[in-house]
Design a protein around this motif. Structure first.
Motif, mmCIF file in Angstrom:
data_model
loop_
_atom_site.group_PDB
_atom_site.id
_atom_site.type_symbol
_atom_site.label_atom_id
_atom_site.label_comp_id
_atom_site.label_asym_id
_atom_site.label_seq_id
_atom_site.Cartn_x
_atom_site.Cartn_y
_atom_site.Cartn_z
ATOM 1 N N ALA A 282 2.127 -4.473 4.296
ATOM 2 C CA ALA A 282 1.410 -5.015 5.455
ATOM 3 C C ALA A 282 1.973 -4.381 6.724
ATOM 4 N N GLN A 283 1.113 -4.270 7.734
ATOM 5 C CA GLN A 283 1.535 -3.689 9.004
ATOM 6 C C GLN A 283 0.656 -4.225 10.121
ATOM 7 N N ARG A 284 1.225 -4.354 11.310
ATOM 8 C CA ARG A 284 0.424 -4.719 12.479
ATOM 9 C C ARG A 284 -0.226 -3.457 13.032
ATOM 10 N N VAL A 285 -1.524 -3.537 13.325
ATOM 11 C CA VAL A 285 -2.265 -2.412 13.899
ATOM 12 C C VAL A 285 -3.185 -2.949 14.993
ATOM 13 N N THR A 286 -3.546 -2.097 15.927
ATOM 14 C CA THR A 286 -4.428 -2.540 17.010
ATOM 15 C C THR A 286 -5.743 -1.772 17.055
ATOM 16 N N LEU B 251 2.440 -10.177 3.132
ATOM 17 C CA LEU B 251 2.456 -10.914 4.404
ATOM 18 C C LEU B 251 3.780 -11.639 4.612
ATOM 19 N N LYS B 252 4.328 -12.182 3.528
ATOM 20 C CA LYS B 252 5.629 -12.842 3.647
ATOM 21 C C LYS B 252 6.712 -11.834 4.007
ATOM 22 N N ALA B 253 6.617 -10.644 3.433
ATOM 23 C CA ALA B 253 7.602 -9.596 3.739
ATOM 24 C C ALA B 253 7.473 -9.135 5.186
ATOM 25 N N ALA B 254 6.240 -9.080 5.677
ATOM 26 C CA ALA B 254 6.001 -8.622 7.052
ATOM 27 C C ALA B 254 6.288 -9.711 8.074
ATOM 28 N N TYR C 222 6.144 -4.258 9.941
ATOM 29 C CA TYR C 222 6.004 -3.705 8.598
ATOM 30 C C TYR C 222 6.640 -4.625 7.563
ATOM 31 N N GLY C 223 5.948 -4.749 6.416
ATOM 32 C CA GLY C 223 6.494 -5.523 5.310
ATOM 33 C C GLY C 223 6.117 -4.900 3.977
#
Length: 216
Positions: free
Chosen positions: A27-31, A124-127, A11-12
């Motif tokens: 931003a977050q990673r998801v699948t 994206l930089k924060a994440a 998370y960012g």
């Protein structure tokens, strides 16, 4: 499995101000698409009073799922720039939402594209972008008499050692970049005159941070 791919570490969130408008990038990673949709819904609920909550996501090994939303901004000025910025950074399994609170100054189509691109880069930089490189797990077991040689080789060879067990023998657990297994086995077999017990384990990804770039 891909030999290498990029995604966000997690998370960012960060904020930028452009011509009095406040842009908050998430931003977050998801699948899965369901995870991406749920994340967007969560941000929209959080910022129910925002002027716009624009979003995009890319999911899948082959980027097979791609979606974007302008959420009321002129067509192609928000969702598409967010999506293109994600893709320019080569990211997979990533969702971005850029929330806008209008500050009273219109930006025009070009200005909006630049603003939402900047909001995406900020998110994206924060994440924190990471590259996932496929590695092969290998265990090397030797008698204590050989451990000094093996340990020294692991150190000077800058191998990635994930752990070491000391029992009746010494076992080093090493991660080797995909494709380097045969050379590793040959090297340590020769080093120990064939006395090392070498076993291949599972393949796994190793994360390394990289920098986010602009989307224009």
């Amino acid at each position: 499995m891909l030999t290498e791919y990029k995604t966000v570490a997690g998370y960012g969130e960060d904020t930028i101000v452009i011509e009095r408008s406040r842009f908050i990038g998430y931003a977050q990673r998801v699948t899965t698409e369901e995870e991406a949709v749920a994340f967007i819904a969560m941000i929209k609920k959080k910022h129910w009073d925002a002027t716009h909550n624009c979003s995009a996501f890319v999911i899948g090994e082959n980027d097979q799922i791609q979606r974007s939303s302008d959420d009321g901004e002129p067509s192609g000025t928000a969702g598409k720039p967010i999506l293109e910025c994600i893709k320019k950074n080569g990211l997979k399994d990533t969702v971005v939402v850029v929330t806008r609170y209008f500050g009273g100054i219109k930006l025009g189509a070009g200005g909006l594209v630049r603003a939402y691109t900047a909001g995406t880069v900020t998110a994206l930089k924060a994440a924190k972008i990471v590259v996932h490189t496929l590695h092969q797990a290998i265990s090397v077991s030797v008698d204590y008499t050989w451990w000094g040689k093996v340990e020294n080789e692991l150190r000077i060879g800058e191998y990635r050692v994930s752990g070491t067990n000391f029992t009746d023998k010494v076992t080093a657990h090493v991660l080797i970049p995909e494709g380097g297994q045969d050379a590793f086995v040959e090297r340590f077999t020769d080093l120990t005159n064939g006395q090392a017990q070498i076993a291949l384990g599972e393949k796994e990804y190793v994360e390394v941070p990289v920098e986010a770039v602009g989307g224009e």
